[in-house]
Write an enzyme that holds these catalytic residues in place. Structure first.
Site, short mmCIF file in Angstrom:
data_model
loop_
_atom_site.label_atom_id
_atom_site.label_comp_id
_atom_site.label_asym_id
_atom_site.label_seq_id
_atom_site.Cartn_x
_atom_site.Cartn_y
_atom_site.Cartn_z
N CYS A 88 71.62 -28.20 -8.82
CA CYS A 88 71.16 -29.53 -9.26
C CYS A 88 71.69 -29.89 -10.64
O CYS A 88 71.44 -30.99 -11.13
CB CYS A 88 69.64 -29.59 -9.25
SG CYS A 88 68.97 -29.43 -7.58
N HIS A 344 66.30 -38.32 -6.16
CA HIS A 344 67.08 -37.13 -6.50
C HIS A 344 68.29 -36.94 -5.59
O HIS A 344 68.29 -36.08 -4.72
CB HIS A 344 66.17 -35.90 -6.46
CG HIS A 344 66.81 -34.63 -6.91
ND1 HIS A 344 67.88 -34.60 -7.80
CD2 HIS A 344 66.54 -33.33 -6.62
CE1 HIS A 344 68.24 -33.33 -8.00
NE2 HIS A 344 67.45 -32.55 -7.30
#
Lengths: 401, 482
Positions: A88, A344
């Site tokens: 991420c 996200h």
């Protein structure tokens, strides 16, 4: 200690697509959406970009490997394009590549673009994927919520926190992010919720309920960076520049060595300490005005407040419940809705956070604009699992601040 | 030196399906099932099979013993997960037995275990005989009611035996009471009354007579008669015909476990050894295409109890299961919606599995010679930040080490055949840790600091290729061997 990146590179322009379930968009469309905005903001043309970095994590789900998808989508004129992946932190990694290229003098103007098209799986949540040949043989089939949920058990055991108090603080975090997201037209989730919504939601991974989890979104974000001198030469004033870029990567100690108790992120503590040093910050709680952290789950945001040395250890619950991190609090966290509500799209997230810093510092954040313009802001990404992860930190601020 | 049974152990899975649940679900079809709806049967968790049960039974038998003594491993079952891959080889690897041992799978009949036992008792190298069974049965079949999953193990060899063989007899005939072929999943069975009248009765009592004659023991002197037979009254009728006292007929564990098929003679033998006193005589029969009979005499060494769980301990380690649908799902008897997350490819690269067999099958990590740090998996560079020595680690087994939960979750998002998936960080008391699956645990039992022990289980099933891979999981330490 190396000299660091502080004030060597300025942001020339930024862009960010709308995040969400973009059923009508391919990754290429999302890249163009973010890039068009950034290019307009920078006031340059594509041919002026010397090098580019593409950040994307689950590329097998959309664009495939290499830098080619970015070069093709934007028709970049045969310049160097590098694709980076670091869980991420991939978006921030793309940014780091571009910033370092400019700082080294290898490029005058560089592009960092992060993208992820996740909503082509057929099911909710992140795509299923292997963890490597040997890990597949021994690791649990752990999901993101399942691995981060474990922070709660370990945090409670360490600090003797009552489960209800922790749950309530976690709920406050989600309610706050939904409030913030409702004021952000580009956010994936724009509905307001209440503490009861969070507490009564179905359980995803004990003790995380549905509203303790961030959205899984499609989206892209990008930054064009250059030297402060070139930025001024292009007519830019009140420059926003990079103060620090740090990365810390687990080496197996948390996973294999019994020193770690499971209640915090060893990487975040180290990366943030180094970032403050690089940025010349010695009292983060007073000096950082705005934060965008990796709130993949409410409990992640909670423990991260301590790992960033903003809340004293064991006191994050109090700070959260006191409203310290609310949009009108002392140090707002996730003023744009965060991963929780802005969404996200993995490779885009780090750049989306920097985008929010960039807007807020220039007073361009619209309805959610902080009254007093932030001078110093921090962004934070975590990739992987609490017991084995990648943490990236960036500190962004007014040039010279 | 005398040859005999040197050690014994057993394994019965923790889940006990209530027979009432089977009858309630299927009574509309076959009302006769209601007459069988008494007690409970042991069922495998989704991650158990004859291989994992054999490993646990063998570990139970080997408590306190040097595993280096075992030179031969014989694994009996009619439900081996692999037709062409030595199932005993997986068991040997998981037990970390010497690679120099002989190992064989013995199958194809309900008396596979007694035949393996009889052959091991002929003398030779120290032999671990283990039997495990997980019979597949059609929904609503009498076999589904009568069966139970389970395993047992004995160590045969020279030394100070707990019981010695006094006599044995065997008979082989092609009596087909039921059969299963390579192409069929389920058994095909003939009428029960015929099996009793033309099978058990003409075969077993005369065989017992031969066995007792060889031993020079009178039928009335048999103290424990282990006669696995799920058909009603067969054990009693055989005993009567053979002249064995009614009180010697042992409980066949139908009410608490069910018939564990090829493993059942061994399960009943181990249960008898747990109750036996010096001088007792245990008669064990295995029936299938003929029969085996073995007569043991218990020695004074039996009073030194091994501190393992055995049949009794495992029966006590129990969780009632009333979810019949769950049992069907665990056994793929019904096709259920597992969701798209279940579609993930579970390919096991066999070359990588071979390279890492010590870590994955044996659960062997490393012990750093320089700093003493225990770690899993064993790696080239020591994980201790104050050491980081290169190539400093000796193999260190973790399977028998006590551990505790460091962090946990009960995950309802990720795919698991039995949600929620419970897993977390397991920390070994002597050092070392790993993020591991938990098994045989309910979500409300999870707590930081909870003592856990390791169990050998199915890690993943590759339905696409028919492969299954094994690894170790953490289970609550309660009810584990002393």
């Amino acid at each position: 200690m190396p000299q660091g990146i502080r004030d060597k590179v300025a942001i020339l322009g930024m862009g960010c697509s709308k995040f969400g379930e973009r059923w009508d968009m391919d990754a290429e469309d999302l890249m163009v959406e973010a890039y068009t905005e950034a290019l307009g903001d920078a006031g340059i043309e594509t041919r002026q970009i010397d090098a580019a970095w593409l950040g994307t994590a689950i590329e097998e789900q959309h664009v495939g490997k290499s830098g080619v998808p970015l070069a093709v989508a934007l028709r970049l004129p045969y310049i160097p394009v590098t694709r980076v992946e670091n869980y991420c932190a991939s978006g921030t990694e793309a940014f780091r590549g571009a910033v370092y290229a400019v700082a080294s003098g290898a490029a005058d103007i560089a592009l960092a673009l992060g993208v992820e098209k996740l909503k082509d799986t057929g099911y909710g949540g992140l795509p299923q994927r292997g963890r490597g040949t040997l890990n597949n043989m021994t690791w649990p089939n752990l999901s993101a919520p399942g691995s981060f949920a474990q922070l709660a058990a370990a945090y409670r055991a360490k600090h003797g926190s009552a489960p209800e108090d922790l749950k309530r603080a976690m709920a406050h975090i989600s309610v706050k992010s939904h409030d913030n997201g409702s004021r952000n037209p580009k956010a994936h989730l724009r509905n307001r919720i209440t503490i009861d919504t969070v507490l009564n939601a179905p359980t995803v991974a004990e003790p995380l309920g549905l509203y303790d989890c961030c959205g899984v979104s499609d989206g892209a974000a990008c930054a064009i960076v250059t030297t402060p001198d070139i930025a001024r030469g292009l007519g830019k004033r009140d420059l926003i520049s990079v103060k620090a870029l740090q990365l810390s990567v687990s080496n197996g100690q948390e996973a294999q060595h019994n020193a770690w108790d499971g209640s915090y992120f060893a990487t975040t503590r180290i990366a943030s300490t180094r970032a403050y040093q690089e940025a010349g910050i010695d009292r983060p709680r007073e000096q950082v005005n705005l934060m965008e952290v990796h709130d993949c789950f409410s409990v992640t945001e909670l423990v991260t407040m301590e790992d960033l040395h903003i809340s004293p250890e064991g006191r994050a619950i109090n700070d959260v419940l006191d409203g310290f991190f609310d949009a009108d609090g002392t140090v707002p966290c996730q003023i744009d809705g965060g991963l929780k509500c802005f969404g996200h799209p993995i490779g885009a997230s780090g750049l989306r956070m920097i985008y929010e810093m960039y807007l807020q510092m220039q007073g361009k954040a619209g309805e959610r604009q902080r009254k007093e313009l932030p001078r110093i802001g921090l962004t934070h990404n975590l990739g992987g699992f609490p017991h084995q992860n990648v943490c990236s930190i960036s500190i962004i601020g007014h040039h010279g601040a | 030196m005398t040859t005999g049974i040197l050690a014994y152990g057993a394994y019965i899975p923790r889940l006990r399906l209530q027979r009432k649940a089977i009858a309630e679900a299927n009574g509309w079809l076959n009302p006769a099932l209601k007459g069988l709806a008494r007690g409970e049967r042991a069922i495998c968790n989704w991650d158990e099979d004859p291989v994992t049960m054999a490993v646990e039974a063998a570990r139970d038998a080997l408590v306190g013993r040097d595993r280096g003594g075992v030179r031969d491993l014989r694994f009996a079952s009619t439900t081996f997960p692999f037709l062409d891959r030595l199932n005993a080889g997986v068991v040997a690897e998981a037990l970390r037995l010497s690679e120099e041992i002989a190992a064989s799978d013995v199958g194809a009949t309900q008396r596979a275990a007694t035949s393996a036992l009889a052959s091991a008792l002929k003398g030779g190298a120290e032999t671990l005989v283990v039997a495990a069974e997980k019979r597949e049965a059609r929904a609503a079949s009498p076999l589904e009611m009568a069966s139970g999953d389970g395993a047992a193990a004995v160590v045969i060899g020279d030394g100070e035996p707990l019981a010695v063989l006094k006599g044995s007899a065997t008979r082989t005939v092609d009596f087909v009471d039921h059969y299963r072929t390579a192409d069929s999943v389920y058994d095909y069975q003939w009428e029960e009354r015929w099996i009793r009248d033309a099978g058990y009765m003409p075969t077993v009592p005369p065989l017992i007579g031969r066995c007792l004659a060889e031993a020079g023991v009178a039928a009335g002197d048999v103290t424990h008669f282990c006669m696995p037979a799920t058909l009603p009254r067969v054990a009693g009728m055989v005993a009567k015909a053979a002249g064995i006292a009614e009180g010697a007929v042992r409980d066949n564990l139908a009410a608490v476990c069910g018939d564990t098929g090829a493993a059942h003679p061994l399960v009943m033998l181990v249960a008898a050894l747990e109750d036996a006193a010096p001088g007792d005589r245990i008669l064990v029969v295995g029936f299938g295409q003929g029969a085996d009979a073995l007569l043991f005499e218990v020695t004074p060494a039996i009073v030194k109890r091994p501190g393992n769980l055995g049949v009794k301990g495992h029966l006590a380690r129990r969780r009632e299961e009333t979810g019949y649908a769950k049992f069907l799902a665990f056994n793929d008897t019904v096709e259920i919606e597992r969701g798209m997350r279940a579609e993930a490819d579970k390919l096991t690269p066999l070359s990588a599995m071979w390279r890492n067999r010590e870590a994955v099958t044996g659960f062997v990590g490393g012990h750093c010679r320089q700093c003493g740090t225990l770690q899993f998996p064993r790696s080239r560079v020591c994980v201790n930040p104050n050491c980081n020595a290169v190539d400093s680690q000796d193999p260190h087994p973790f399977a028998e080490k006590r551990a505790r939960i460091n962090s946990y979750t009960a995950d309802r998002l990720t795919y698991s055949p039995d949600p929620p998936a419970c897993y977390g960080m397991i920390q070994f008391d002597d050092g070392g840790r790993w993020m591991m699956d938990f098994t045989d645990i309910d979500a409300d039992e999870l707590a930081v600091g909870q003592p856990m022990r390791m169990m050998f289980r199915i890690k993943d099933i590759d339905a696409q290729r028919g492969f299954r891979r094994y690894f170790w999981k953490a289970a609550p330490a309660t009810g584990s061997a002393a």
